[in-house]
Design an enzyme around this catalytic site. Sequence first.
Site, PDB file in Angstrom:
ATOM      1  N   PRO A  77       0.801  -1.232   0.000  1.00 55.41           N
ATOM      2  CG  PRO A  77      -0.982  -1.602   1.465  1.00 55.41           C
ATOM      3  CD  PRO A  77       0.321  -2.198   1.012  1.00 55.41           C
ATOM      4  CB  CYS A  78       0.808   4.052  -2.381  1.00 58.19           C
ATOM      5  SG  CYS A  78       1.353   2.939  -3.683  1.00 58.19           S
TER       6      CYS A  78
END
Length: 412
Positions: A77-78
């Site tokens: 996840p960013c």
Amino acid sequence: MNTFEVIEICAGAGGQALGLEKAGFEHALAVELDSNACKTLEENRPSWKIAQGDVADEEVWRPADHQGVSLLAGGVPCPPFSIAGKQLGANDERDLFAWAVEQVAVVQPQALLLENVRGLSMPRFAGYRQHVLDRLAQLGYVADWRLLQASDYGVPQLRPRFILVALKTEDAPYFHWPEPQGAPPTVGDTLVELMAERGWRGAQAWAERANKVAPTIVGGSKKHGGADLGPTRAKRAWAELGVDALGVADESPSSEAPLDFRPKLTCEMVARIQGWSDEYAWHFTGRKTSRYRQIGNAFPPPVAHAVGEAIMRALKREGTPRELNSTEHDPVYKVLRSANDYVSPERLMKDAGIQDAAELERRLSLLSRDFDVDVRIIGNKTGYKLGNFRAFVGQDDHDRHDLFLKHRARIS
């Protein structure tokens, strides 16, 4: 012939997966949380083993069952590192980067590939990056980070991705970052055929105006509303290309559309800009907003292909080996980590090569957002000592578990 297998975590809808497949890797397993993305993977590659659920849950998959795989890869996840977000890093329940690095100790792959947003490359995360490099070195891997532009690999989009590649010591000298492949096509060149497919007579003139690469496609998250092409600045850039960025269309312009019509993009058009094409054929499942998010959050397949080929060459030990040079991301972290006791500001500045006390305070402030930094005053002397890394690396008692369950429906 040898088989090069990959375990892919946080696989999404398959951008990285398709690129790695093109590079010669065979998927032993793909793990993904989102059900729609899993359906997309299953539809495109029915033979693959797909595990749906929290990648850190051993009821979903067991890393220890895959020891010695050629490649452990993922697009974790960013939001923990995104410039558009709060950059909580190790304190964000969505952060799986450190956890993914820790799985190297369990899986012991020949190589590791993790990709994320440009924000992870910034000074805010210097200590985090240094911790990752040092931890991988402890495990017998040589790691390197590189900011790659998707537009350098044939993708008509400004999409910088910060990529970590680590290989075992014996293979690492053979890894060379892929060279840029020349100028990418413009948005107009990429989409003119789709814009004209329903008879819009203005398609060619529109394509001539859309004579640049696109701004970064923003997939968004489940926390927000429907699909559109990004924040205000991105919308302005799209407007200059003749695109209405306030939403995504169900179909391309019809023959009745005015010549000066400003079209919205369809999901198929967005996929083309993200790097899917006849060469990288893929079908997305689900409703429009879900399809858009799957596409927008993906790692462009041509970039994954280029990096995957570079890793494959290294695993086969092809080409000329290079001299390995260590990269230092945070000298303050390294001084504190190597110390057995509290370190004075004077020694910190000297050993870290810092001339300005204010700069030292700034670096310590950034470091303390991801690590416990203990400050002790003895007499009139101040000392600093590096404590625990706050990130989730698999701890049973970490706050991440409760926060993940609380916000699971909104995590994408």
